[in-house]
Design a protein around this motif. Sequence first.
Motif, mmCIF file in Angstrom:
data_model
loop_
_atom_site.group_PDB
_atom_site.id
_atom_site.type_symbol
_atom_site.label_atom_id
_atom_site.label_comp_id
_atom_site.label_asym_id
_atom_site.label_seq_id
_atom_site.Cartn_x
_atom_site.Cartn_y
_atom_site.Cartn_z
ATOM 1 N N PHE A 239 6.648 1.774 5.295
ATOM 2 C CA PHE A 239 5.536 1.190 5.877
ATOM 3 C C PHE A 239 5.792 0.106 6.760
ATOM 4 N N ASN A 240 7.044 -0.763 6.405
ATOM 5 C CA ASN A 240 7.320 -2.028 7.452
ATOM 6 C C ASN A 240 6.487 -3.214 7.408
ATOM 7 N N ALA A 241 5.790 -3.260 6.101
ATOM 8 C CA ALA A 241 4.869 -4.401 6.003
ATOM 9 C C ALA A 241 5.601 -5.805 5.956
ATOM 10 N N ILE A 242 6.902 -5.793 5.407
ATOM 11 C CA ILE A 242 7.634 -7.082 5.820
ATOM 12 C C ILE A 242 7.839 -7.366 7.076
ATOM 13 N N GLU A 243 7.919 -6.327 7.897
ATOM 14 C CA GLU A 243 8.430 -6.871 9.402
ATOM 15 C C GLU A 243 7.274 -6.999 10.218
ATOM 16 N N ASP A 244 6.329 -6.200 9.862
ATOM 17 C CA ASP A 244 5.088 -6.514 10.539
ATOM 18 C C ASP A 244 3.822 -6.622 9.410
ATOM 19 N N PRO A 245 3.213 -7.668 9.421
ATOM 20 C CA PRO A 245 1.920 -7.833 8.453
ATOM 21 C C PRO A 245 0.734 -7.404 9.006
ATOM 22 N N GLU A 246 0.599 -6.696 10.324
ATOM 23 C CA GLU A 246 -0.498 -6.210 10.970
ATOM 24 C C GLU A 246 -0.590 -4.909 10.737
ATOM 25 N N THR A 247 0.347 -4.176 10.016
ATOM 26 C CA THR A 247 0.192 -2.704 9.804
ATOM 27 C C THR A 247 -1.172 -2.347 9.251
ATOM 28 N N GLU A 248 -1.743 -1.167 9.669
ATOM 29 C CA GLU A 248 -3.140 -0.512 9.232
ATOM 30 C C GLU A 248 -3.046 -0.477 7.569
ATOM 31 N N LEU A 249 -2.173 -0.080 7.055
ATOM 32 C CA LEU A 249 -2.265 0.022 5.351
ATOM 33 C C LEU A 249 -2.250 -1.174 4.850
ATOM 34 N N TYR A 250 -1.415 -2.120 5.277
ATOM 35 C CA TYR A 250 -1.295 -3.553 4.791
ATOM 36 C C TYR A 250 -2.590 -4.309 4.911
ATOM 37 N N THR A 251 -3.064 -4.262 5.821
ATOM 38 C CA THR A 251 -4.371 -5.032 6.338
ATOM 39 C C THR A 251 -5.555 -4.242 5.513
ATOM 40 N N THR A 252 -5.361 -3.007 5.512
ATOM 41 C CA THR A 252 -6.512 -2.361 4.799
ATOM 42 C C THR A 252 -6.557 -2.988 3.021
ATOM 43 N N TYR A 253 -5.439 -2.707 2.726
ATOM 44 C CA TYR A 253 -5.290 -3.398 1.212
ATOM 45 C C TYR A 253 -5.766 -4.857 0.768
ATOM 46 N N LYS A 254 -5.285 -5.745 1.971
ATOM 47 C CA LYS A 254 -5.489 -7.027 1.958
ATOM 48 C C LYS A 254 -6.910 -7.016 1.895
ATOM 49 N N LYS A 255 -7.580 -6.539 2.803
ATOM 50 C CA LYS A 255 -9.236 -6.714 2.903
ATOM 51 C C LYS A 255 -9.788 -6.329 1.705
ATOM 52 N N ILE A 256 -9.386 -5.283 1.052
ATOM 53 C CA ILE A 256 -10.236 -4.809 -0.340
ATOM 54 C C ILE A 256 -9.871 -5.533 -1.408
ATOM 55 N N PHE A 257 -8.698 -5.951 -1.464
ATOM 56 C CA PHE A 257 -8.114 -6.772 -2.580
ATOM 57 C C PHE A 257 -8.571 -8.238 -2.580
ATOM 58 N N GLN A 258 -9.282 -8.737 -1.333
ATOM 59 C CA GLN A 258 -9.613 -9.967 -1.352
ATOM 60 C C GLN A 258 -10.888 -10.246 -1.941
ATOM 61 N N PRO A 259 -10.984 -10.870 -3.322
ATOM 62 C CA PRO A 259 -12.319 -10.887 -3.658
ATOM 63 C C PRO A 259 -13.396 -11.397 -2.693
ATOM 64 N N SER A 260 -14.586 -11.008 -2.709
ATOM 65 C CA SER A 260 -15.517 -11.585 -1.675
ATOM 66 C C SER A 260 -16.750 -12.004 -2.670
ATOM 67 N N LYS A 261 -17.868 -12.402 -2.431
ATOM 68 C CA LYS A 261 -19.034 -12.797 -3.083
ATOM 69 C C LYS A 261 -19.788 -11.398 -3.184
ATOM 70 N N ALA A 262 -19.703 -10.591 -2.124
ATOM 71 C CA ALA A 262 -20.480 -9.437 -2.294
ATOM 72 C C ALA A 262 -19.752 -8.360 -3.586
ATOM 73 N N ALA A 263 -18.705 -8.282 -3.834
ATOM 74 C CA ALA A 263 -17.837 -7.800 -4.764
ATOM 75 C C ALA A 263 -18.180 -8.135 -5.866
ATOM 76 N N ARG A 264 -18.274 -9.417 -6.081
ATOM 77 C CA ARG A 264 -18.723 -9.936 -7.523
ATOM 78 C C ARG A 264 -20.143 -9.617 -7.851
ATOM 79 N N LEU A 265 -21.108 -9.771 -6.800
ATOM 80 C CA LEU A 265 -22.215 -9.264 -6.928
ATOM 81 C C LEU A 265 -22.565 -7.982 -7.285
#
Length: 548
Positions: A239-265
């Motif tokens: 997936f080349n996430a080490i080389e490029d942190p903006e790959t679609e799959l990595y940014t997708t996981y980063k967004k959903i694994f980042q806890p948010s107030k909405a997720a907690r509610l």
Amino acid sequence: MVERWQLAVLASAVESVALLQLFPKYSVSGSYGLTFAAIFSLHLLGLAIWRVLLYPKLFSPIRHLPQPSGASFFNGHFSKILKEPTGKPMLEWINSIPNNGLMRYTSMLNSERILVTNAKGLGEVLVTKSYDFVKPPGIREGIGKILGVGILLAEGEEHKTQRKHLMPAFAYRHIKDLYPIFWTKSRELVQALSDFVNEEAARAGREKDASPTAVVALGTWMSRATLDIIGVAGMGQDFNAIEDPETELYTTYKKIFQPSKAARLIGLASLFIPIQLLRMLPLKRNDEILAASDVIKSVSRNLIRSKQRKMAEEKGRADVDILSVALESGGFSEEELVNQMMTFLAAGHETTATSMQWALLTLCQHPEMQTRLREEVRANLPSPDDTSTQMSAEVLDRLPYLHAVCNEVLRVYPAVPMTRRVADRDTSILGQFVPKGTDVFLAPGAVNMSIELWGSDALEFKPERWLGLGTNNGGASSNYALLTFLHGPRSCIGQAFAKAEFACLLAAMVGRFELELVDKDAPIEVQTGITARPKGDLSMHTRVLEGW
């Protein structure tokens, strides 16, 4: 199964019709709708009084089990559970409240939980009666959207079949073939990090320093590395996430694994409202989950079809990745394989990334351990700059302190400190009757540091407990004392994969860098989501060390 509230709806409807037909003067304004609403409200009030007060306090068969003090009248121990990191109250209770293997505590609205605390009880829940206890209803609509309804969430015969077909891919003889992949990606990580540190040092005018240093947010680097590893070793795709942190799959996981107030509610609301209904609400978090699910499913499906074409062209399996082995088994439809790949992608990279974060943080807190580990690594492993030497299980097994540190991190900081099960039928644990529908909790974050199971030094981070003859279990009184990967039919199928990947990554990182916390005095907070990891971006002074 018909829920009590559904029975209340049916009963209210029948009673409303009967009342209006037989005793209309007792109806509400002669209206079917208003009469139904009034009767239904009375049913709900009666159910609430029964479930919140009468049943847990006077009639529950588990009400006599040992339990913590300080419970509120309506919400039990919910306030303490909510305020503290996941599993921390259970760690306190398991080491302070005398019990015979079972404890009871209550959560919001006095909902009851059983906490299993000793080896015999854990053996029953995890092994001898494992299919009496299932994942909570509705979980497929929750984390199943991201993890897929694969082996992690399957139950009963479906789970047995899936595990049977996947076991060859996770057998140790196959995992040994993946060590070169783990090490190659570990080399790539430290080389990319070294370049980053050198660039940051040059930008700050310190390029001539003997040991270039920069402050690096290592948390994201660990996630990128583990995503790449599960991509190559799991699916044959970099997936080349080490080389490029903006790959679609990595940014997708980063967004959903980042806890948010909405997720907690949403998590809190799911205690009262079926998750299926919550997922239908027009919330931004629901849109993010749906979009992420579509991306991950699409990636998984494309990888499966690409692998199928390659195997057809080469007339059999040519690669050593897990997907190739699973396809060769012939035991899965495409949709089933999509779910398995979603499970391995999400759970496989996030858990090891979490373990790496705790390992690096802990070694910063114990610099003498970091130094000792670095000396062992440099004395026994090839430099990451050496491309001619392949890594193998035999080579890595020559580093006892490395494995001791890894095992101790997995013990003290399990990525998932709490696991919930629900009794699928009337059953028992240690002779205690457990009614169908009872919540049963397994707490790796507590059992892993039980003084009864580990001895008086259970709360200490002490890699030495894993060194020497007869210490394969860290000196614990039972194998069930370590719950990080669970046990029995529902144990983590990827345990050997995760431990080998973890050891390679940690060896490469500590061998190449000297690490120091930016703020040594800041309290360590836990960020709870799918896993329990250090809060923040794990910023560290990262110094490139020469000589390896």
